[in-house]
Design an enzyme around this catalytic site. Structure first.
Site, PDB file in Angstrom:
ATOM      1  N   SER A   1       0.440  -1.143  -0.250  1.00  0.00           N
ATOM      2  CA  SER A   1      -0.265   0.503  -0.010  1.00  0.00           C
ATOM      3  C   SER A   1       0.678   1.320   0.198  1.00  0.00           C
ATOM      4  O   SER A   1       1.964   1.484  -1.095  1.00  0.00           O
ATOM      5  CB  SER A   1      -0.923  -0.149   1.179  1.00  0.00           C
ATOM      6  OG  SER A   1      -2.109   1.143   1.221  1.00  0.00           O
TER       7      SER A   1
ATOM      8  N   ASP B   1      -9.237  -3.992  -5.718  1.00  0.00           N
ATOM      9  CA  ASP B   1      -8.483  -3.587  -4.400  1.00  0.00           C
ATOM     10  C   ASP B   1      -9.500  -2.543  -4.431  1.00  0.00           C
ATOM     11  O   ASP B   1      -9.141  -1.567  -5.051  1.00  0.00           O
ATOM     12  CB  ASP B   1      -6.927  -3.546  -4.811  1.00  0.00           C
ATOM     13  CG  ASP B   1      -6.281  -2.589  -3.008  1.00  0.00           C
ATOM     14  OD1 ASP B   1      -6.709  -2.089  -2.523  1.00  0.00           O
ATOM     15  OD2 ASP B   1      -5.088  -3.466  -3.361  1.00  0.00           O
TER      16      ASP B   1
ATOM     17  N   HIS C   1      -7.395  -5.889  -0.171  1.00  0.00           N
ATOM     18  CA  HIS C   1      -6.397  -4.319  -0.024  1.00  0.00           C
ATOM     19  C   HIS C   1      -4.871  -5.456   0.302  1.00  0.00           C
ATOM     20  O   HIS C   1      -4.752  -6.049   1.204  1.00  0.00           O
ATOM     21  CB  HIS C   1      -6.574  -3.619   0.410  1.00  0.00           C
ATOM     22  CG  HIS C   1      -5.451  -2.725   0.816  1.00  0.00           C
ATOM     23  ND1 HIS C   1      -5.254  -2.380  -0.164  1.00  0.00           N
ATOM     24  CD2 HIS C   1      -4.825  -1.818   1.559  1.00  0.00           C
ATOM     25  CE1 HIS C   1      -4.255  -1.358  -0.242  1.00  0.00           C
ATOM     26  NE2 HIS C   1      -4.041  -0.931   1.146  1.00  0.00           N
TER      27      HIS C   1
END
Length: 530
Positions: free
Chosen positions: A243, A470, A497
């Site tokens: 991320s 996602d 995610h």
């Protein structure tokens, strides 16, 4: 809920995956182990930074680094070692004030097959890297990656156990901020919201220090990571970033391209994307995740959103919008606000395994009960049972405000809020959109970076992993990052995610071969939903 970029949380789902894959080994505290220095570390140090690159880490017990009862339990594992690494607060003044970076490692067995360290960052920004490494190392210990690499996590500057820490709001102040929905789009409502944002900025400056706030951006985290590489004894860095951790990775790749051995970037941010586009695309991603959850819910009896997939957004709005005028009283004197109901929902949309929890929480809300949604919101904000908070939300605000260009024009703020509502209608309050600017518009120090395509001559091609559904970092951002860094792309089908080392054998096999052998993902590589 005013449109604001959502934290790209990683810690909750990584911890769940790790605990599902391996039992926690507990024992006596670790003994102090001498640090390992890179041979002639000054040789790889930029001028003036030799003492930082040449320092030896004094590894010892991790118990002093624990922030929660759960941390204290896992950090008691004698296989875990922790240390503090000194870095300059301002790299332009290496002889000035310094800070310390909290570092944790799970060492690989002594073996000729040991490759080096695998440094992990879980994202956020603001999530704890040492916490994530502690939990993830339990599931990696018996794998080829765990046998070939020390698993290393660090809390970026200002985050978690690193010092000085970013502090903006105390527990009661954060609770009050969460109760305030900021749905009043009138001139008076806008003025009130902006006054609250200014007050938060003032508290950040007073409690953290402007000199600290000026140097907490990703630019400086990447520099810290190169110091870490040297102190770990690695000639080149092997890195796994989730991320927001992909932004750390791409920034490091641009600053130190020839120092990269291998780099996996999972759940990517597009480095050339402006913050408004990123915000709107994230909203579209969460709407997609909500729609996927809702479709699944409508196939089950007693779905709190009804049985018609075309009406689930409206059904969700009917459940949550009454909280604007009438927050739901909870035990202990707290109330479930409209903002907390939305945040609890968003937290559950990060990973499909949380969908049953969200369904139960919405069913409770329909019955006039709000405790389960509040628990989901508390998990997102990392609120402790005693009413205190981890520093993650404060760190998120501070890092975002020095990483991204500011939106200071009220007309632009209004336009982005309108675009966000169109992208994510399930989060639309129905009260109109506000032109209120967020805290970054009033931040006391300038940004230290701007969106751009990284220039990475000599970079070993990274592996970029992107998941089709996602919600927080949309799939196309991974495509763009792989293209920008000349890396290989692995597509994961699913609605979660991120994916690496989270129960997809297909993803893990490709990631392992890349980390160990440098083998890129095959052309058009795709892993199925898990």
């Amino acid at each position: 809920m005013r449109a604001t970029l959502l934290r790209r949380r990683r810690s909750t789902t990584l911890i769940a995956a790790a605990l599902g894959a391996a039992a926690v080994v507990l024992g006596a505290c670790a003994q102090v182990v001498p640090g390992v220095a890179v041979p002639d570390p000054a040789a790889s140090a930029p001028p003036g930074l030799e003492r930082f690159y040449g320092q030896q880490l004094a590894w010892g017990p991790c118990a002093p680094f624990a922030a929660t009862p759960e941390d204290r339990q896992i950090y008691a594992d004698p296989a875990l070692q922790c240390a503090r690494m000194e870095v300059p607060l301002d790299y332009a003044q290496p002889d000035g004030r310094t800070g310390t970076i909290a570092v944790l490692r799970h060492a690989a067995p002594a073996s000729p097959q040991r490759i080096g360290s695998l440094v992990i960052n879980p994202g956020g920004p603001g999530a704890s890297g040492i916490q994530t490494a502690a939990y993830l190392s339990t599931s990696l210990a018996q794998t080829e990656v765990g046998r070939r690499f020390d698993v290393v996590g660090f809390d970026p500057r200002g985050v978690g156990a690193s010092e000085p820490a970013i502090r903006c709001l105390e527990g009661p102040e954060r609770d009050a901020d969460r109760r305030d929905d900021d749905t009043d789009a009138s001139p008076a409502g806008v003025a009130q919201t902006e006054a609250e944002e200014r007050q938060t900025v003032d508290r950040c400056a007073q409690r953290t220090g402007v000199d600290v706030l000026a140097n907490v951006g990703t630019r400086d985290v990447a520099r810290d990571m190169d110091v870490l590489r040297a102190t770990l004894g690695d000639a080149q860095l092997s890195y796994l970033g989730y991320s927001y951790g992909t932004r750390i990775g791409s920034t490091y790749a641009e600053e130190f391209p020839r120092n990269v051995r291998a780099m996996i970037l999972d759940g990517a941010l597009d480095p050339d994307q402006d913050p408004t586009t990123e915000l709107v695309e994230q909203g579209r991603g969460f709407q997609g995740a909500f729609d996927a959850f809702a479709r699944d819910c409508t196939t089950r009896p007693n779905c709190p959103l009804g049985q018609d997939p075309a009406q689930t957004t409206a059904a969700y709005q009917q459940l949550t919008r009454p909280l604007i005028d009438a927050p739901l009283p909870l035990a202990g004197g707290r109330v479930l606000s409209y903002a907390d109901a939305q945040q609890g929902t968003i937290n559950a949309l990060y990973v499909e395994a949380y969908w049953p929890r969200l369904s139960r929480a919405l069913a409770d809300l329909r019955a006039g009960q709000g405790a389960q949604l509040m628990t989901l919101a508390d998990e997102y904000y990392e609120r402790n049972p005693d009413g205190t908070y981890a520093s993650s939300q404060d760190a998120f605000e501070a890092i975002r405000c020095v990483d991204d260009p500011r939106v200071t024009d009220p007309a632009e703020s209004l336009a982005r809020a309108q675009a966000y509502n169109q992208a994510a209608p399930f989060l639309d309050s129905g009260r109109g959109v506000s032109s209120a600017r967020d805290s970054c518009a009033f931040w006391p120090v300038p940004p230290t970076s701007q969106p751009h395509i990284p220039q990475v001559p000599g970079l070993a091609p990274p592996l970029v992993v992107s998941t089709t559904g996602d919600p927080a970092t949309p799939y196309q951002a991974g495509v763009e990052l792989a293209r920008a860094l000349n890396g290989s792309l692995l597509t994961k089908v699913g609605d979660e995610h991120t994916a690496v080392f989270q129960n997809s054998q297909c993803v893990d096999d490709i990631a392992t071969r890349y980390l160990v052998d440098g083998t890129p993902a095959p052309p058009n590589a795709t892993c199925p939903a898990t």
